[in-house]
Design an enzyme around this catalytic site. Structure first.
Site, mmCIF file in Angstrom:
data_model
loop_
_atom_site.group_PDB
_atom_site.id
_atom_site.type_symbol
_atom_site.label_atom_id
_atom_site.label_comp_id
_atom_site.label_asym_id
_atom_site.label_seq_id
_atom_site.Cartn_x
_atom_site.Cartn_y
_atom_site.Cartn_z
ATOM 1 N N GLY A 237 0.769 -1.234 0.000
ATOM 2 C CA GLY A 237 0.000 0.000 0.000
ATOM 3 C C GLY A 237 0.798 1.280 0.000
ATOM 4 O O GLY A 237 0.224 2.373 -0.086
ATOM 5 N N GLU B 77 3.963 -6.914 0.854
ATOM 6 C CA GLU B 77 3.591 -7.093 -0.545
ATOM 7 C C GLU B 77 3.761 -5.783 -1.321
ATOM 8 O O GLU B 77 2.779 -5.150 -1.715
ATOM 9 C CB GLU B 77 2.141 -7.576 -0.641
ATOM 10 C CG GLU B 77 1.873 -8.879 0.093
ATOM 11 C CD GLU B 77 0.401 -9.261 0.089
ATOM 12 O OE1 GLU B 77 -0.355 -8.736 -0.755
ATOM 13 O OE2 GLU B 77 0.002 -10.071 0.942
ATOM 14 N N ARG C 63 2.768 -1.258 -6.126
ATOM 15 C CA ARG C 63 2.849 0.053 -6.768
ATOM 16 C C ARG C 63 4.208 0.713 -6.517
ATOM 17 O O ARG C 63 4.820 1.279 -7.429
ATOM 18 C CB ARG C 63 1.728 0.947 -6.224
ATOM 19 C CG ARG C 63 1.625 2.303 -6.918
ATOM 20 C CD ARG C 63 0.701 3.236 -6.148
ATOM 21 N NE ARG C 63 -0.643 2.731 -6.012
ATOM 22 C CZ ARG C 63 -1.654 3.006 -6.836
ATOM 23 N NH1 ARG C 63 -1.458 3.791 -7.875
ATOM 24 N NH2 ARG C 63 -2.858 2.516 -6.612
ATOM 25 N N TYR D 134 -10.095 6.372 -9.500
ATOM 26 C CA TYR D 134 -9.541 6.818 -8.226
ATOM 27 C C TYR D 134 -9.250 8.309 -8.160
ATOM 28 O O TYR D 134 -8.736 8.785 -7.147
ATOM 29 C CB TYR D 134 -8.233 6.069 -7.926
ATOM 30 C CG TYR D 134 -8.318 4.575 -8.095
ATOM 31 C CD1 TYR D 134 -9.337 3.842 -7.497
ATOM 32 C CD2 TYR D 134 -7.385 3.889 -8.866
ATOM 33 C CE1 TYR D 134 -9.421 2.471 -7.659
ATOM 34 C CE2 TYR D 134 -7.458 2.513 -9.027
ATOM 35 C CZ TYR D 134 -8.483 1.815 -8.423
ATOM 36 O OH TYR D 134 -8.565 0.464 -8.583
ATOM 37 N N CYS E 241 -15.788 7.950 -25.613
ATOM 38 C CA CYS E 241 -17.101 8.605 -25.581
ATOM 39 C C CYS E 241 -17.592 8.822 -24.157
ATOM 40 O O CYS E 241 -18.662 8.333 -23.766
ATOM 41 C CB CYS E 241 -18.111 7.784 -26.380
ATOM 42 S SG CYS E 241 -17.737 7.715 -28.133
ATOM 43 N N GLU E 242 -16.808 9.513 -23.371
ATOM 44 C CA GLU E 242 -17.146 9.854 -21.993
ATOM 45 C C GLU E 242 -16.616 11.249 -21.703
ATOM 46 O O GLU E 242 -15.437 11.524 -21.930
ATOM 47 C CB GLU E 242 -16.499 8.870 -21.002
ATOM 48 C CG GLU E 242 -16.879 7.420 -21.183
ATOM 49 C CD GLU E 242 -18.266 7.109 -20.648
ATOM 50 O OE1 GLU E 242 -18.804 7.940 -19.884
ATOM 51 O OE2 GLU E 242 -18.798 6.041 -20.996
ATOM 52 N N TYR F 110 -0.735 0.359 -12.380
ATOM 53 C CA TYR F 110 -2.069 -0.178 -12.637
ATOM 54 C C TYR F 110 -2.650 0.242 -13.980
ATOM 55 O O TYR F 110 -3.839 0.035 -14.220
ATOM 56 C CB TYR F 110 -3.027 0.254 -11.519
ATOM 57 C CG TYR F 110 -2.742 -0.432 -10.213
ATOM 58 C CD1 TYR F 110 -3.186 -1.730 -9.976
ATOM 59 C CD2 TYR F 110 -2.008 0.198 -9.219
ATOM 60 C CE1 TYR F 110 -2.912 -2.370 -8.785
ATOM 61 C CE2 TYR F 110 -1.724 -0.435 -8.027
ATOM 62 C CZ TYR F 110 -2.185 -1.722 -7.815
ATOM 63 O OH TYR F 110 -1.904 -2.355 -6.632
#
Length: 303
Positions: free
Chosen positions: A127, A165, A168, A207, A232-233, A261
């Site tokens: 994290g 772990e 990122r 996010y 298209c957003e 990610y």
């Protein structure tokens, strides 16, 4: 790992000889009791009840998380596993979330699980945040490890194995995404539209992650632009209010720190083809993943 592991997935893991399976819920125990023939090492994932200062979609350790068991439920699971003839409980697992910019939540999470007893293994998850923008100031690797080690020494058994772990924080700055400017449109604000967007970088939409960017051969400075994708957003805005130096159609735009990610969540929305991956070192470059083709997009369709 996983909060919704199917029978097929657990059977595959056991057959492959996966060393440790993380118990996320009581159904995991039921399934493994049926599937395992010999002995299987497991950890129990704990909800430590800690909400780190990150985007809510990135948080996984708070009381209402869909991942893991509460402290009270974990006590029940621990007793059940201790009585199991097939599942060997080696220890506890937790994971607070991602892009965490302070060591304090990690310290609090270790304190929270210490009351569950002494075990031989503690997986403290990952994290640790990274520096996406000029303003970001995450803890250094050394500060992060110092905090974990000091807290583990205070609250956990001295002989326990401590696992982390890192994800990122290991790979985010290993990649730069390159886009080409397709069009520039000036209205109430100036849009620089590129040949990618939310199909290759969902972090912004999911996010609210902020990135930096530059024209590849004119680094830094310039006026403020809205760097937008081609999908298209209206929400397909890669970076709103980024300084670019005199961008032109055909320019290459470089967006750094995209190694974590972006590729893993790349998708085919609007028929977008996922981009290639090129490894670069010491002036040499080689493609390691080819660009998708339209034939790839149609390959799973049935007549």
């Amino acid at each position: 790992h996983g909060n919704a592991k199917t029978d097929d997935e657990l059977e595959m893991a056991v057959k492959a000889g996966v060393g440790t399976i993380v118990i996320d819920n009581f159904d995991d125990i039921d399934r493994l009791e049926r599937i395992v023939k010999g002995e299987q090492a497991v950890l129990v994932r704990i909800i430590p009840g800690v909400l780190p200062d990150t985007h809510l979609a990135n948080a996984t350790g708070q009381d209402d998380s869909k991942f893991g068991l509460s402290i009270s439920d974990a006590r029940v699971a621990i007793e059940r596993l201790k009585a199991s003839k097939k599942l060997r409980l080696d220890g506890l697992h937790l994971h607070l979330g991602s892009q965490i910019m302070s060591t304090q939540p990690f310290i609090q999470s270790i304190e929270a699980i210490a009351s569950l007893g002494e075990f031989s293994v503690y997986d403290l998850g990952g994290g640790l945040g990274v520096r996406y923008t000029y303003k970001d100031s995450p803890p250094s690797i050394e500060e992060y490890l110092d905090a974990l080690i000091a807290t583990a020494r205070k609250y956990l058994p001295s002989t326990a194995k401590i696992l982390i772990e890192p994800g990122r924080s290991m790979v985010a700055d290993a990649a730069v995404t390159l886009y080409r400017v397709v069009t520039i449109k000036r209205s109430l604000r100036t849009f620089v539209a590129i040949d990618g967007g939310m199909a290759d970088n969902l972090e912004v939409s999911l996010y609210g992650q902020r990135f930096e960017a530059t024209v590849a051969n004119r680094v830094g400075g310039g006026e403020l632009y809205s760097l937008v994708g081609r999908h298209c957003e209206s929400g397909d805005i890669l970076i709103d209010g980024v300084r670019l130096q005199d961008p032109k159609v055909g320019d290459i735009i470089a967006v750094p720190v995209t190694g974590a990610y972006c590729l893993t969540m790349a998708n085919n929305y609007n028929g977008a083809r996922r981009p290639p991956v090129v490894f670069c070192l010491d002036g040499l470059a080689r493609a390691v993943v080819r660009r998708e083709t339209y034939e790839d997009l149609l390959s799973r369709d049935l007549n």
